[in-house]
Design a protein around this motif. Structure first.
Motif, PDB file in Angstrom:
ATOM      1  N   ALA A 120       0.848  -1.192   0.000  1.00  7.84           N
ATOM      2  CA  ALA A 120       0.000   0.000   0.000  1.00  7.84           C
ATOM      3  C   ALA A 120       0.882   1.241   0.000  1.00  7.84           C
ATOM      4  CB  ALA A 120      -0.922   0.019   1.219  1.00  7.84           C
ATOM      5  N   GLN A 121       0.367   2.296  -0.627  1.00  2.00           N
ATOM      6  CA  GLN A 121       1.021   3.607  -0.585  1.00  2.00           C
ATOM      7  C   GLN A 121      -0.057   4.668  -0.453  1.00  2.00           C
ATOM      8  OE1 GLN A 121       4.649   5.042  -2.835  1.00  2.00           O
ATOM      9  NE2 GLN A 121       3.046   5.970  -4.080  1.00  2.00           N
ATOM     10  N   LEU A 122       0.071   5.490   0.603  1.00  2.00           N
ATOM     11  CA  LEU A 122      -0.878   6.553   0.898  1.00  2.00           C
ATOM     12  C   LEU A 122      -0.172   7.892   0.772  1.00  2.00           C
ATOM     13  CD1 LEU A 122      -2.391   4.922   4.119  1.00  2.00           C
ATOM     14  CD2 LEU A 122      -3.126   4.589   1.744  1.00  2.00           C
ATOM     15  N   LEU A 123      -0.902   8.904   0.345  1.00  2.52           N
ATOM     16  CA  LEU A 123      -0.329  10.237   0.135  1.00  2.52           C
ATOM     17  C   LEU A 123      -0.954  11.248   1.080  1.00  2.52           C
ATOM     18  CD1 LEU A 123      -0.180  10.311  -3.769  1.00  2.52           C
ATOM     19  CD2 LEU A 123       1.594   9.611  -2.152  1.00  2.52           C
ATOM     20  N   TRP A 137      -4.789  10.301   5.492  1.00  2.00           N
ATOM     21  CA  TRP A 137      -4.129  10.145   4.197  1.00  2.00           C
ATOM     22  C   TRP A 137      -5.148  10.041   3.074  1.00  2.00           C
ATOM     23  CZ3 TRP A 137       0.979  10.721   4.854  1.00  2.00           C
ATOM     24  CH2 TRP A 137       1.531  10.386   6.091  1.00  2.00           C
ATOM     25  N   VAL A 138      -4.673  10.353   1.870  1.00  4.31           N
ATOM     26  CA  VAL A 138      -5.446  10.092   0.663  1.00  4.31           C
ATOM     27  C   VAL A 138      -5.186   8.642   0.257  1.00  4.31           C
ATOM     28  CG1 VAL A 138      -5.759  10.682  -1.761  1.00  4.31           C
ATOM     29  CG2 VAL A 138      -5.338  12.491  -0.088  1.00  4.31           C
ATOM     30  N   THR A 144      -1.869   6.728  -5.331  1.00  9.87           N
ATOM     31  CA  THR A 144      -2.148   5.831  -4.206  1.00  9.87           C
ATOM     32  C   THR A 144      -2.504   4.440  -4.719  1.00  9.87           C
ATOM     33  OG1 THR A 144      -4.483   6.424  -4.160  1.00  9.87           O
ATOM     34  CG2 THR A 144      -2.988   7.753  -2.826  1.00  9.87           C
ATOM     35  N   VAL A 145      -2.205   3.436  -3.915  1.00  7.33           N
ATOM     36  CA  VAL A 145      -2.512   2.058  -4.279  1.00  7.33           C
ATOM     37  C   VAL A 145      -2.633   1.225  -3.011  1.00  7.33           C
ATOM     38  CG1 VAL A 145      -0.061   1.495  -4.539  1.00  7.33           C
ATOM     39  CG2 VAL A 145      -1.776   0.051  -5.637  1.00  7.33           C
ATOM     40  N   MET A 258       2.939   7.629   3.242  1.00  5.94           N
ATOM     41  CA  MET A 258       3.065   6.468   4.126  1.00  5.94           C
ATOM     42  C   MET A 258       2.837   5.229   3.274  1.00  5.94           C
ATOM     43  SD  MET A 258       0.510   5.312   7.218  1.00  5.94           S
ATOM     44  CE  MET A 258       0.678   3.729   8.015  1.00  5.94           C
ATOM     45  N   GLY A 259       3.555   4.133   3.594  1.00  4.48           N
ATOM     46  CA  GLY A 259       3.381   2.920   2.819  1.00  4.48           C
ATOM     47  C   GLY A 259       3.866   1.687   3.542  1.00  4.48           C
ATOM     48  N   ALA A 260       3.535   0.549   2.960  1.00  5.22           N
ATOM     49  CA  ALA A 260       3.944  -0.744   3.508  1.00  5.22           C
ATOM     50  C   ALA A 260       3.909  -1.760   2.383  1.00  5.22           C
ATOM     51  CB  ALA A 260       3.024  -1.185   4.646  1.00  5.22           C
TER      52      ALA A 260
END
Length: 265
Positions: A120-123, A137-138, A144-145, A258-260
Motif C-alpha cells: 500500500a502507498q498513501l499520500l 491520508w489520501v 495511491t494504491v 506512508m506505505g507498507a
C-alpha cells in the motif's frame, strides 16, 4: 722362426681386447623417458577433466541466473517494433507469445505468489489532522494504491501475516514558533491494549525572534522526517502515523506519504 712367432702374439691380444669393448645402452634412461610420458598424459587428462567440470558448473550457473532474471523481470514489456500497438494496450499486463521472425518481446507474467503480496502507498491529505494526532491520508486516486490491505480513518489494516517494510515521511513548517516535533509510526495489535511504538523521530525546532514584517512575509522553515524499517505483522494489526502539533504539518501529496509492502510471507 720362434722369435717371429713370439712377436705376433701381442697383435692378436690387442685385436681381441678392442673387439670385446662394446658400449651397453642404459636401461635407466629409457625407463625415465617412459615414466615422463605417462606423467604428461596424466596431466593432460586431468586438465581436460577440469575443463569439463568447469563447463558444467558455468552452464548450471547460467541456467540459475536465467531463471532468476525471468522471476525478477518487470511484467509489462511493450512491443518496440509497433508503438501504436503498445499505446492501445493502455498499460495492461498481457501474456504474449513470440512468433518466429517477429520482433515482439514475449511478456513473462509474475509468479502468482508475488502478485498476491500485500502492499500500500498513501499520500498526504489537505486535511491531515485526525483524532489523537493520527495523520489522515489520501487512499484513493492519483499515485495511491492498496492491494490485499485495507484503510480506515488513517490506519492501514493488515490482512496477511508476514514481514513488512514500513515507511513514512512528513513535512513540517516550523518557522512561526518553537515546536516539539515527534513523528511516530505506531501499531495497534490484538495482543496489547495500547498502541505499540515501532519508530520515532524527535526534534525540537525553535527559531530566534523575528520582526513582525518577516512573519507577515510568509517565509517558511521546512523540516521533514523519514522513518523506515522491517517489522513482523499479524493479521488484524493496524498501522498508523502520529505527529505532535499536527497543525504545523505542511499539506501536500509530494511532501507527506506512508506505505507498507510485504517482503517475506
Amino acid at each position: 722362426m720362434a722369435e717371429s712367432g713370439v712377436g705376433a702374439c701381442p697383435q692378436v691380444f690387442v685385436v681381441d681386447s678392442q673387439a670385446n669393448y662394446v658400449p651397453v645402452p642404459s636401461e635407466r634412461k629409457s625407463r625415465w623417458t617412459r615414466a615422463g610420458q605417462k606423467f604428461f598424459l596424466l596431466l593432460v587428462g586431468l586438465t581436460l577433466f577440469g575443463l569439463l567440470v568447469q563447463g558444467c558448473l558455468i552452464y548450471n550457473l547460467y541456467k540459475k541466473l536465467e531463471a532468476l532474471a525471468l522471476y525478477e523481470s518487470p511484467p509489462n514489456f511493450q512491443n518496440l517494433s509497433s508503438p501504436k500497438a503498445s499505446a492501445q494496450q493502455g498499460g495492461n499486463i498481457m501474456t504474449q507469445v513470440g512468433h518466429r521472425g517477429s520482433n515482439e518481446i514475449p511478456v513473462q507474467p509474475l509468479p502468482k505468489q508475488v502478485q498476491q503480496r500485500p502492499f500500500a502507498q498513501l499520500l498526504g491529505s489537505s486535511h491531515p489532522a485526525g483524532e489523537n494526532n493520527v495523520v489522515q491520508w489520501v487512499h484513493k486516486g492519483g499515485e495511491t494504491v492498496i492491494q490485499n490491505m485495507d484503510y480506515n480513518n488513517g490506519r492501514l489494516l493488515v490482512e496477511k501475516e508476514g514481514y513488512y517494510y514500513l515507511y513514512s515521511k512528513v513535512t513540517v513548517n516550523a518557522a512561526m514558533e518553537c515546536v516539539l516535533i515527534q513523528h511516530k509510526v505506531m501499531k495497534d495489535t490484538k495482543a496489547y491494549d495500547e498502541p505499540i511504538q515501532l519508530m520515532r523521530s524527535k526534534s525540537f525546532q525553535c527559531k530566534p525572534w523575528k520582526p513582525s514584517s518577516t512573519k507577515a512575509s510568509g517565509v517558511e522553515d521546512i523540516w521533514n522526517s523519514f522513518l523506515g524499517g522491517i517489522f513482523h505483522l499479524l493479521s488484524g494489526d493496524e498501522i498508523f502515523v502520529t505527529l505532535e502539533d499536527i497543525q504545523t504539518m505542511r499539506t501536500g501529496t509530494a511532501d507527506n506519504f506512508m506505505g507498507a509492502f510485504m517482503i517475506f510471507p
